[in-house]
Motif scaffolding. Sequence first.
Motif, short mmCIF file in Angstrom:
data_model
loop_
_atom_site.label_atom_id
_atom_site.label_comp_id
_atom_site.label_asym_id
_atom_site.label_seq_id
_atom_site.Cartn_x
_atom_site.Cartn_y
_atom_site.Cartn_z
N GLN A 1 -4.04 2.66 11.46
CA GLN A 1 -4.45 3.08 10.20
C GLN A 1 -3.75 2.59 9.18
OE1 GLN A 1 -3.38 7.17 11.44
NE2 GLN A 1 -5.63 7.85 11.25
N ALA B 1 0.68 3.98 -2.86
CA ALA B 1 0.11 5.21 -2.55
C ALA B 1 1.10 6.20 -2.51
CB ALA B 1 -0.87 5.23 -1.50
N HIS C 1 0.81 -1.16 -0.14
CA HIS C 1 0.08 -0.02 -0.16
C HIS C 1 0.96 1.21 -0.24
CE1 HIS C 1 -2.87 2.96 0.99
NE2 HIS C 1 -2.09 3.40 2.30
N ARG D 1 -5.40 -0.02 5.99
CA ARG D 1 -5.34 0.28 4.79
C ARG D 1 -4.81 -1.17 4.04
NH1 ARG D 1 -5.50 5.08 6.93
NH2 ARG D 1 -6.03 6.64 5.91
N ALA E 1 -7.59 -3.48 3.81
CA ALA E 1 -8.51 -3.09 2.63
C ALA E 1 -7.86 -3.36 1.32
CB ALA E 1 -8.71 -1.39 2.72
N ARG E 2 -6.60 -3.20 1.22
CA ARG E 2 -5.92 -3.58 -0.07
C ARG E 2 -5.96 -5.04 -0.40
NH1 ARG E 2 -3.56 -1.49 -4.09
NH2 ARG E 2 -1.63 -2.39 -5.02
#
Length: 428
Positions: A414, A375, A371, A418, A421-422
């Motif tokens: 956090q 990102a 991630h 993420r 979620a990935r």
Amino acid sequence: MLLTALLLLLPTGCRSDDADPGSALGPADGSAAGSQGSPAARLTPEQRRAREQRVLDQRARAVREGDLPLFLRSLDRRDRAFVARQRRYFANVVQLPLERFDYRVLPQQWDVTRRPGWGPDAQVPQVDLVTQLRDFDTRPVRRTVGFAFTWVGGRPRLVSDRGAADEPMYAGAPAPWDLAAVTVRRRPGVLGVFDRRTAPSADLVMSSVEQGIAQVDEALPFTWPGQVVVYSVEDSAVLDSFTDVPGGSIDLLGAMTFPTYAAPESSPVASTRMLVMAGSVAAGQPFLGRIVRHELSHVALGTRDDGAPTWLSEGLAEYLGARSVPLDQRIIPTAAVERAREGDARLPVSGEFNGSDQEWNYALSWMAVDHLATAQGEDRVWDLVAALHDDGRGTPDEAQDAVLRRVVGMDSRQLAARAAARIRSLYG
């Protein structure tokens, strides 16, 4: 440096039919009780060591020159198994690119039982063995080994490499060539060590490691030697000698890296080597290449991630291992996908990383790094590695949030969210 452990033992063994477990060696100062009239007994301990040293100097020269008759000249031939082990050892080590191979007889004696056939003058000195693999070890590797010397007419001869009760005379981690017959292969940057069962797959392993070195090198923002010693072995004597195995069972691993220390105790690392298990080789590509790149990442990073939380070290290795694999071929455990759907993900605790949740820990750590790279760019990942390494001081898990907020703008909770979620986004 993240360590994923192992290493090995000098070829040993002896017949037990003439062993006398109740017969202990004579005094450790080198004297021979009950044999004061023999030529050997009239020698001082220093004189004995000097003559034993000449025997081992001859042995070392024979290895360096590839001279088998010279290597065998000092052996007592009555124990055929001992002679066979020594022939095997010679055949193994002469294949290695040896920068150093030397012995030094020490004053101390091994605390082992002796065989009556060794004679009343028998001595078993501890011996300093110094080896160094050219282009692969940055410094000499010292190990303490031992040999039983029998004395014939005042001359020492090697009669065994183990005590009568089958005690191994070896301190520190042995190597495959100490324990089993091996085949050594060499390619640019790669020294491969194979046993009889794995030798047929040597080309596949060597090409995978050679290619893996180039692929990892492309992804790194720093230079590294680009060289590694890789073991691919199935011999149980070798595998059983590995210690500190992550997760506690070597059978559950696909590969691992481990340090070769300059001395048995805590000392500078001479090289970091890797083991590739047979199951990974049998799995073929792209799995083999991926796991090889994972382990090579640990080798390449060296001490650069020392002290960082384990999730970052392993997540980065997973990321670099999968980086060259097309997205649709980057497999992740089904259990990790199911776990990601549950929510409330947290970055793994370092001390529990290789526990019962190991599969999830690797997957979530990989996706955390993935991630960040996607990102914020790979440069930000390397910034985080440097920050958590903190010039060697390291960062404990409980202090990582402050560093994470400063470098990537989020805390561990956090980032874990993420990462989960990935997983859901890529794998459903």
